[in-house]
Enzyme design. Structure first.
Site, PDB file in Angstrom:
ATOM      1  N   GLU A 104       1.014  -1.222   0.233  1.00  0.00           N
ATOM      2  CA  GLU A 104      -0.072   0.081  -0.097  1.00  0.00           C
ATOM      3  C   GLU A 104       0.917   1.173   0.048  1.00  0.00           C
ATOM      4  O   GLU A 104       1.363   1.778   1.088  1.00  0.00           O
ATOM      5  CB  GLU A 104      -0.852   0.008   1.328  1.00  0.00           C
ATOM      6  N   HIS A 173      -9.123   7.326   3.355  1.00  0.00           N
ATOM      7  CA  HIS A 173      -8.450   7.714   4.779  1.00  0.00           C
ATOM      8  C   HIS A 173      -8.089   9.291   4.918  1.00  0.00           C
ATOM      9  O   HIS A 173      -7.196   9.449   5.760  1.00  0.00           O
ATOM     10  CB  HIS A 173      -7.625   6.660   5.375  1.00  0.00           C
ATOM     11  N   TYR A 175      -5.997  10.850   2.910  1.00  0.00           N
ATOM     12  CA  TYR A 175      -4.611  10.827   2.457  1.00  0.00           C
ATOM     13  C   TYR A 175      -4.597  11.774   1.267  1.00  0.00           C
ATOM     14  O   TYR A 175      -5.590  12.062   0.614  1.00  0.00           O
ATOM     15  CB  TYR A 175      -3.781   9.763   2.553  1.00  0.00           C
ATOM     16  N   ASP A 266     -13.926   2.876   9.209  1.00  0.00           N
ATOM     17  CA  ASP A 266     -13.776   1.730   8.459  1.00  0.00           C
ATOM     18  C   ASP A 266     -13.508   0.514   9.054  1.00  0.00           C
ATOM     19  O   ASP A 266     -13.302  -0.755   8.738  1.00  0.00           O
ATOM     20  CB  ASP A 266     -13.150   1.572   7.014  1.00  0.00           C
ATOM     21  N   ARG A 321      -9.129  -7.198  10.591  1.00  0.00           N
ATOM     22  CA  ARG A 321      -9.186  -7.915  12.021  1.00  0.00           C
ATOM     23  C   ARG A 321      -9.448  -9.219  11.889  1.00  0.00           C
ATOM     24  O   ARG A 321      -8.958  -9.932  12.838  1.00  0.00           O
ATOM     25  CB  ARG A 321     -10.311  -6.965  12.668  1.00  0.00           C
ATOM     26  N   CYS A 350      -6.479  -4.044  18.825  1.00  0.00           N
ATOM     27  CA  CYS A 350      -5.365  -4.272  17.623  1.00  0.00           C
ATOM     28  C   CYS A 350      -5.235  -2.664  17.020  1.00  0.00           C
ATOM     29  O   CYS A 350      -4.219  -2.180  16.806  1.00  0.00           O
ATOM     30  CB  CYS A 350      -5.895  -5.146  16.446  1.00  0.00           C
TER      31      CYS A 350
END
Ligand code: ADP
Ligand code: SF4
Length: 674
Positions: A104, A173, A175, A266, A321, A350
């Protein structure tokens, strides 16, 4: 067991541009807290996911340039050729099990702190750094945009040299590419601002550049937030999110779509979302492109996964997750062992690890993040050299984990629990609003223990020191838990108070009578104070929530839950009294005081509930010491903490039994002369 044919569809290969995923299980990018600083830890973690059957395994965010530095958090880098070898470790670890490796590529724009590199931040327009810093990201001019495109291209080429199969263009997100997309953050007057066509320009160029750089052998994926949850002024799935997909539909090789804006959207915890919660926002994407689509939604049920594919919501089952809680989830379905899936409980511990800048951890999976530094594997464990007898006392999360792990090691295990039911604190906590999934911590362990003939469970068996001595075990381990304290001692207020009429969460959850108005005093700051306030307000009580912190359940900022929680409390009519400490309880009132000035004020109070901290239940331990019987302690009866810590402590005890307790390995650069 043969695989259930209903799940065959999950194991179909899927073509992604020039590469082919061996199945539909797609571990989407997620943070690990390891980053460029700990490449071996990161590689080992991803390798275990691939071993567990994920057909695609992606890295976390990987910065393309020093102007995108997320310090003090851990992130990957592809800034120069020296970054290639450490990342090749990860690609190799993934390939070793036949999975595709995705990376990513990331530029945070105004979200990058650049605390380490000290390079000024960049953004579509001059704007305050979105990092709670008194800094401003500077506006990118056309030469900056040209340079930026070059960084993406160079990073993509390096990613290819490191061995990655899927290279991301990351427009989610909030960015940098997303900051260009959204009219909330892009007010430019040139060819990169104004109309949507113009705001999409940079994303389009990035996809074309990346394809041009590596698209012959690598797939180019786009991660796009199709809804930033800011209503019509931002990108929405009914509005511009849909239009962006329409404009770029066939350009990338794969769409990785989500609802985002802030990261917490999210990856919402189970308190604030159910399985598949993003479907209503992302389902439209597949109808607008022939390219494969992936999205997430805390999927742990194979039936729901099949339904996602069959109903055409997505082509892959995206998971972060669920792959953390059970790296072997795909393999378990493939082998007809879906009952053994260790389901994510949606607690977001997490997320907290990454937000704290430490290695990944998980409530359900104590081996997560320990693959390299301790050599722990989620499915394999060394058999103990002798079939010795172990007695575990206490059947909460720690006791259950210890019994299961000792059982897997082949010991003769007895688990004694005082109550009729196993679960310990979970029996109370999982009744709080939105926490029912936490019971999976108990249920999975009981289920797996049920498969072991060498573990025997004894409910309704309170043990005293004499019972322990009479039992004659080779190893005795206490997991007797903790209780909430009654003296008001907490994180801020460390001086005990005399509060004889106060209740604790244990009293309330055991059904103690309550008269309003209720004052909840939270000086512990995790979920309990806020969850009790929510429950009691929901039951129609007048609730005052007093905390020494600036916000409710302040530690949940780290689990990305705090915003949602505070909104919920406000909507439920809970009266918040931040930055106040408890001084005294009188007749029908309490006295609280400002943590800055000490100014006191009364608050009407029918019931005072103290959520300030817990004390270990050491009665049995003390009694045993008195009788000269040695015992180990694990979980809350040693040091009350999160369920994740209790499970980890138990796992560590059981894994290390008979083994040397060495410090975890650390990744250190070789020391050369200065
Ligand atoms: P942890 O989170 O460390 O597992 P819990 O509080 O959830 O701790 O669980 C502790 C469990 O230990 C509870 O279910 C409690 O009933 C049990 N327990 C406490 N003392 C004894 C004892 N003397 N004998 C058997 N069980 C006990
Ligand atoms: Fe799921 Fe909690 Fe584990 Fe995160 S820490 S993967 S939310 S169980």
């Amino acid at each position: 067991m043969p695989r259930d044919p209903r799940y065959d569809i999950l194991f179909e290969p899927v073509r992604i541009g020039p590469v082919t995923a061996p199945n539909r299980f797609y571990q989407t990018p997620h943070a690990t807290g390891f980053g460029w600083q700990r490449p071996q830890s990161g590689a080992a973690l991803r390798g275990v996911k691939a071993e567990g059957g994920w057909g695609v395994v992606c890295t976390e965010y990987c910065s393309i340039h020093p102007s995108s530095d997320d310090s003090p958090y851990a992130f990957l880098t592809l800034w120069d050729d020296d970054d290639i070898a450490p990342l090749a470790l990860t690609a190799d670890a993934i390939h070793a099990h036949g999975a595709l490796a995705g990376i990513e590529l990331w530029h945070g724009g105004a979200h990058a702190s650049n605390r380490m590199t000290r390079v000024p931040g960049i953004a579509p327009d001059a704007q305050p750094a979105l990092y709670h810093l008194p800094a401003t990201a500077r506006a990118m001019d056309l030469s900056d945009i040209r340079a930026f495109r070059g960084w993406q291209r160079d990073a993509a080429k390096r990613a290819k040299r490191a061995g990655f199969d899927i290279v991301y263009v990351y427009a989610g997100h909030d960015y940098l590419p997303f900051q260009f997309l959204s009219r909330r953050s892009n007010h430019r007057g040139d060819a990169y601002g104004g109309s949507l066509e113009n705001r999409v320009r940079l994303l389009r160029e990035m996809i074309e550049d990346t394809k041009d750089a590596v698209g012959d052998t690598c797939a180019v994926a786009v991660r796009l937030a199709v809804d930033e949850l800011h209503g019509p002024e931002g990108i929405t799935s009914e509005g511009e999110g849909r239009e962006v997909i329409e404009m770029l539909a066939e350009l990338p090789d794969l769409w990785d779509v989500n609802v985002a804006g802030a990261l917490g959207n999210d990856s919402r915890s189970a308190r604030f979302s159910g399985e598949g919660f993003q479907e209503e926002n992302v389902a439209f994407v597949k109808s607008m492109t022939t390219k494969p689509v992936v999205s997430v939604g805390r999927f742990t049920s194979p039936d729901r996964m099949v339904s996602q594919i069959k109903r055409g919501v997505q082509d892959f089952i995206g998971a972060a997750r669920p792959s953390i809680a059970d790296p072997f989830l795909p393999m378990k379905i493939r082998e007809g062992r879906e009952d053994e899936i260790r389901e994510c409980i949606g607690c977001n511990i997490c997320r907290a690890a990454n937000n704290e800048g430490v290695g990944l951890r998980c409530t359900q999976n104590p081996t997560m993040g320990e693959e390299w530094r301790r050599g722990w594997h989620p499915e394999r464990i060394a058999v103990h050299p002798r079939r010795e007898k172990a007695l575990v006392i206490g059947g909460g999360p720690a006791g259950l984990e210890a019994a299961l792990t000792l059982g897997r090691r082949g010991l003769e295990v007895t688990l004694a629990e005082a109550s009729e039911a196993f679960g310990g604190r979970l029996l109370r906590e999982a009744t709080l609003p939105g926490l029912a999934t936490w019971m999976r911590v108990r249920d999975w362990r009981l289920h797996m223990i049920g498969k072991l003939s060498n573990v025997t469970l004894y409910p309704a068996s309170r043990m005293g020191a004499q019972d322990v001595a009479a039992f004659g075990a080779d190893h005795v381990v206490l997991a007797t838990g903790s209780h909430w304290r009654r003296d008001g001692v907490g994180v801020y207020a460390i001086r005990p108070l005399s509060l004889p009429k106060a209740l604790t969460p244990d009293d309330v959850l055991a059904g103690a009578g309550i008269a309003g108005p209720i004052v909840i005093y939270d000086d512990e700051h995790y979920f309990m104070g806020g969850a009790l306030a929510e429950r009691l307000a929901g039951a129609g009580h007048e609730v005052h929530y007093v905390t020494t912190a600036p916000v409710a359940s302040s530690w949940t900022v780290l689990t990305n839950e705090q915003d949602f929680l505070q909104a919920r409390l406000i909507k439920a009519g809970v009266r918040l009294h931040p930055l106040k400490s408890l001084k005294a309880q009188g007749n029908g009132e309490v006295t609280i005081s400002c943590v800055y000035t000490g100014r006191e004020e009364p608050l009407p109070c029918g019931t005072l509930i103290l959520c300030t901290g817990r004390l270990p239940d050491t009665a049995l331990h003390d009694e045993m010491i008195g009788h000269g019987i040695p015992a180990s302690r694990i979980g809350d009866c040693l040091a009350p903490s999160s369920i994740a810590d209790a499970v980890h402590s138990a796992h560590r005890y059981a894994r290390l039994l008979g083994e040397p307790d060495l410090p975890p390995r650390r990744e250190r650069a070789p020391i050369r002369s200065l």
